[in-house]
Design a protein around this motif. Structure first.
Motif, PDB file in Angstrom:
ATOM      1  N   GLU A  22     -12.354  -0.524  -9.656  1.00 50.28           N
ATOM      2  CA  GLU A  22     -12.248  -1.080 -11.005  1.00 50.28           C
ATOM      3  C   GLU A  22     -10.801  -0.917 -11.447  1.00 50.28           C
ATOM      4  O   GLU A  22     -10.242   0.180 -11.356  1.00 50.28           O
ATOM      5  CB  GLU A  22     -13.161  -0.342 -11.983  1.00 50.28           C
ATOM      6  N   VAL A  23     -10.211  -2.000 -11.896  1.00 49.62           N
ATOM      7  CA  VAL A  23      -8.843  -1.973 -12.413  1.00 49.62           C
ATOM      8  C   VAL A  23      -8.913  -2.371 -13.878  1.00 49.62           C
ATOM      9  O   VAL A  23      -9.370  -3.455 -14.215  1.00 49.62           O
ATOM     10  CB  VAL A  23      -7.920  -2.948 -11.645  1.00 49.62           C
ATOM     11  N   ARG A  24      -8.467  -1.470 -14.739  1.00 42.77           N
ATOM     12  CA  ARG A  24      -8.491  -1.731 -16.180  1.00 42.77           C
ATOM     13  C   ARG A  24      -7.051  -1.845 -16.675  1.00 42.77           C
ATOM     14  O   ARG A  24      -6.219  -0.986 -16.401  1.00 42.77           O
ATOM     15  CB  ARG A  24      -9.217  -0.588 -16.885  1.00 42.77           C
ATOM     16  N   ASP A  25      -6.774  -2.908 -17.389  1.00 40.74           N
ATOM     17  CA  ASP A  25      -5.451  -3.133 -17.969  1.00 40.74           C
ATOM     18  C   ASP A  25      -5.428  -2.492 -19.358  1.00 40.74           C
ATOM     19  O   ASP A  25      -6.090  -2.953 -20.279  1.00 40.74           O
ATOM     20  CB  ASP A  25      -5.177  -4.637 -18.058  1.00 40.74           C
ATOM     21  N   ASP A  26      -4.669  -1.416 -19.483  1.00 39.83           N
ATOM     22  CA  ASP A  26      -4.543  -0.697 -20.753  1.00 39.83           C
ATOM     23  C   ASP A  26      -3.243  -1.028 -21.473  1.00 39.83           C
ATOM     24  O   ASP A  26      -2.856  -0.338 -22.413  1.00 39.83           O
ATOM     25  CB  ASP A  26      -4.606   0.819 -20.509  1.00 39.83           C
ATOM     26  N   HIS A  42       0.433  -1.107 -18.079  1.00 39.40           N
ATOM     27  CA  HIS A  42      -0.235   0.185 -17.968  1.00 39.40           C
ATOM     28  C   HIS A  42      -1.652  -0.066 -17.471  1.00 39.40           C
ATOM     29  O   HIS A  42      -2.384  -0.852 -18.081  1.00 39.40           O
ATOM     30  CB  HIS A  42      -0.306   0.867 -19.331  1.00 39.40           C
ATOM     31  N   TYR A  43      -2.047   0.627 -16.397  1.00 41.70           N
ATOM     32  CA  TYR A  43      -3.341   0.367 -15.776  1.00 41.70           C
ATOM     33  C   TYR A  43      -4.064   1.663 -15.455  1.00 41.70           C
ATOM     34  O   TYR A  43      -3.446   2.718 -15.285  1.00 41.70           O
ATOM     35  CB  TYR A  43      -3.164  -0.425 -14.467  1.00 41.70           C
ATOM     36  N   HIS A  44      -5.381   1.549 -15.344  1.00 39.47           N
ATOM     37  CA  HIS A  44      -6.212   2.648 -14.851  1.00 39.47           C
ATOM     38  C   HIS A  44      -7.036   2.100 -13.700  1.00 39.47           C
ATOM     39  O   HIS A  44      -7.690   1.062 -13.843  1.00 39.47           O
ATOM     40  CB  HIS A  44      -7.137   3.195 -15.945  1.00 39.47           C
ATOM     41  N   VAL A  45      -6.979   2.784 -12.569  1.00 35.45           N
ATOM     42  CA  VAL A  45      -7.713   2.378 -11.379  1.00 35.45           C
ATOM     43  C   VAL A  45      -8.741   3.457 -11.042  1.00 35.45           C
ATOM     44  O   VAL A  45      -8.389   4.637 -10.964  1.00 35.45           O
ATOM     45  CB  VAL A  45      -6.759   2.190 -10.175  1.00 35.45           C
ATOM     46  N   THR A  46      -9.972   3.042 -10.876  1.00 33.01           N
ATOM     47  CA  THR A  46     -11.004   3.916 -10.316  1.00 33.01           C
ATOM     48  C   THR A  46     -11.356   3.307  -8.977  1.00 33.01           C
ATOM     49  O   THR A  46     -11.769   2.146  -8.909  1.00 33.01           O
ATOM     50  CB  THR A  46     -12.247   3.980 -11.223  1.00 33.01           C
ATOM     51  N   HIS A  61      -3.618   9.921  -4.424  1.00 30.29           N
ATOM     52  CA  HIS A  61      -2.763   9.185  -5.353  1.00 30.29           C
ATOM     53  C   HIS A  61      -1.590   8.546  -4.609  1.00 30.29           C
ATOM     54  O   HIS A  61      -1.213   7.406  -4.902  1.00 30.29           O
ATOM     55  CB  HIS A  61      -2.271  10.098  -6.476  1.00 30.29           C
ATOM     56  N   ARG A  62      -1.048   9.261  -3.633  1.00 33.66           N
ATOM     57  CA  ARG A  62       0.051   8.698  -2.835  1.00 33.66           C
ATOM     58  C   ARG A  62      -0.416   7.450  -2.090  1.00 33.66           C
ATOM     59  O   ARG A  62       0.331   6.481  -1.971  1.00 33.66           O
ATOM     60  CB  ARG A  62       0.574   9.728  -1.845  1.00 33.66           C
ATOM     61  N   MET A  63      -1.647   7.493  -1.550  1.00 35.17           N
ATOM     62  CA  MET A  63      -2.176   6.324  -0.841  1.00 35.17           C
ATOM     63  C   MET A  63      -2.245   5.119  -1.766  1.00 35.17           C
ATOM     64  O   MET A  63      -1.884   3.999  -1.378  1.00 35.17           O
ATOM     65  CB  MET A  63      -3.567   6.623  -0.274  1.00 35.17           C
ATOM     66  N   VAL A  64      -2.700   5.356  -2.988  1.00 32.91           N
ATOM     67  CA  VAL A  64      -2.803   4.269  -3.964  1.00 32.91           C
ATOM     68  C   VAL A  64      -1.408   3.767  -4.340  1.00 32.91           C
ATOM     69  O   VAL A  64      -1.142   2.560  -4.333  1.00 32.91           O
ATOM     70  CB  VAL A  64      -3.592   4.723  -5.211  1.00 32.91           C
ATOM     71  N   TYR A  65      -0.509   4.687  -4.656  1.00 30.94           N
ATOM     72  CA  TYR A  65       0.851   4.297  -5.034  1.00 30.94           C
ATOM     73  C   TYR A  65       1.551   3.575  -3.882  1.00 30.94           C
ATOM     74  O   TYR A  65       2.284   2.608  -4.110  1.00 30.94           O
ATOM     75  CB  TYR A  65       1.664   5.518  -5.484  1.00 30.94           C
ATOM     76  N   ASP A  66       1.342   4.024  -2.645  1.00 34.69           N
ATOM     77  CA  ASP A  66       1.949   3.354  -1.491  1.00 34.69           C
ATOM     78  C   ASP A  66       1.459   1.914  -1.368  1.00 34.69           C
ATOM     79  O   ASP A  66       2.231   1.010  -1.058  1.00 34.69           O
ATOM     80  CB  ASP A  66       1.654   4.111  -0.199  1.00 34.69           C
ATOM     81  N   ALA A  67       0.174   1.697  -1.611  1.00 35.53           N
ATOM     82  CA  ALA A  67      -0.393   0.347  -1.514  1.00 35.53           C
ATOM     83  C   ALA A  67       0.182  -0.583  -2.576  1.00 35.53           C
ATOM     84  O   ALA A  67       0.257  -1.794  -2.377  1.00 35.53           O
ATOM     85  CB  ALA A  67      -1.912   0.401  -1.640  1.00 35.53           C
ATOM     86  N   LEU A  68       0.621  -0.006  -3.699  1.00 32.65           N
ATOM     87  CA  LEU A  68       1.129  -0.804  -4.821  1.00 32.65           C
ATOM     88  C   LEU A  68       2.649  -0.719  -4.965  1.00 32.65           C
ATOM     89  O   LEU A  68       3.212  -1.194  -5.958  1.00 32.65           O
ATOM     90  CB  LEU A  68       0.448  -0.349  -6.123  1.00 32.65           C
ATOM     91  N   LEU A  79       0.390   4.102 -14.184  1.00 31.01           N
ATOM     92  CA  LEU A  79      -0.863   3.938 -13.462  1.00 31.01           C
ATOM     93  C   LEU A  79      -1.621   5.252 -13.470  1.00 31.01           C
ATOM     94  O   LEU A  79      -1.109   6.279 -13.005  1.00 31.01           O
ATOM     95  CB  LEU A  79      -0.593   3.504 -12.015  1.00 31.01           C
ATOM     96  N   ALA A  80      -2.824   5.224 -14.019  1.00 34.53           N
ATOM     97  CA  ALA A  80      -3.727   6.378 -13.952  1.00 34.53           C
ATOM     98  C   ALA A  80      -4.710   6.095 -12.827  1.00 34.53           C
ATOM     99  O   ALA A  80      -5.189   4.971 -12.676  1.00 34.53           O
ATOM    100  CB  ALA A  80      -4.464   6.548 -15.279  1.00 34.53           C
ATOM    101  N   VAL A  81      -4.994   7.120 -12.029  1.00 33.25           N
ATOM    102  CA  VAL A  81      -5.820   6.924 -10.843  1.00 33.25           C
ATOM    103  C   VAL A  81      -6.968   7.927 -10.813  1.00 33.25           C
ATOM    104  O   VAL A  81      -6.754   9.127 -10.994  1.00 33.25           O
ATOM    105  CB  VAL A  81      -4.986   7.090  -9.550  1.00 33.25           C
ATOM    106  N   THR A  82      -8.170   7.409 -10.577  1.00 29.01           N
ATOM    107  CA  THR A  82      -9.323   8.227 -10.239  1.00 29.01           C
ATOM    108  C   THR A  82      -9.714   7.785  -8.840  1.00 29.01           C
ATOM    109  O   THR A  82     -10.112   6.636  -8.644  1.00 29.01           O
ATOM    110  CB  THR A  82     -10.493   8.007 -11.215  1.00 29.01           C
TER     111      THR A  82
END
Length: 104
Positions: A22-26, A42-46, A61-68, A79-82
């Motif tokens: 789920e990607v939420r645009d905040d 500003h986004y929140h990713v679950t 979190h590094r995996m997510v940041y690397d992908a983006l 970017l907030a990540v769960t």
């Protein structure tokens, strides 16, 4: 220019093969914020992925940041990540269900 949530989702799907995302645009919550002036959103990713198994929270979190990576900082300012495994998500849902059942 801010990234589109669908673009973020597509990159994460390609990199991490999530079972749920789920990607939420905040961004609207941060209007007027100095970082918003650059155009980055500003986004929140679950995200739930088997690839997180055995990884620390920081590694996930590094995996997510690397992908983006290519979207920072021009399209993503914050970017907030769960990041969870399927088992962790199931455990959270079970805990939540048992908490609400005990309160009724």
């Amino acid at each position: 220019m801010a990234a589109e949530p669908a673009q973020i989702e597509a990159l994460l799907r390609a990199a991490l093969s999530p079972s749920s995302i789920e990607v939420r645009d905040d961004s609207a919550l941060h209007a007027g914020h100095a970082g918003a002036a650059s155009g980055g959103g500003h986004y929140h990713v679950t995200i739930v992925s088997a690839q997180f198994a055995g990884s620390t929270r920081v590694a996930r979190h590094r995996m997510v940041y690397d992908a983006l990576r290519d979207l920072f900082p021009a399209q993503i300012h914050a970017l907030a990540v769960t990041a969870l495994t399927d088992q962790e998500l199931e455990s959270r849902e079970t805990s939540r269900d048992s908490s609400s059942n005990s309160q009724t």
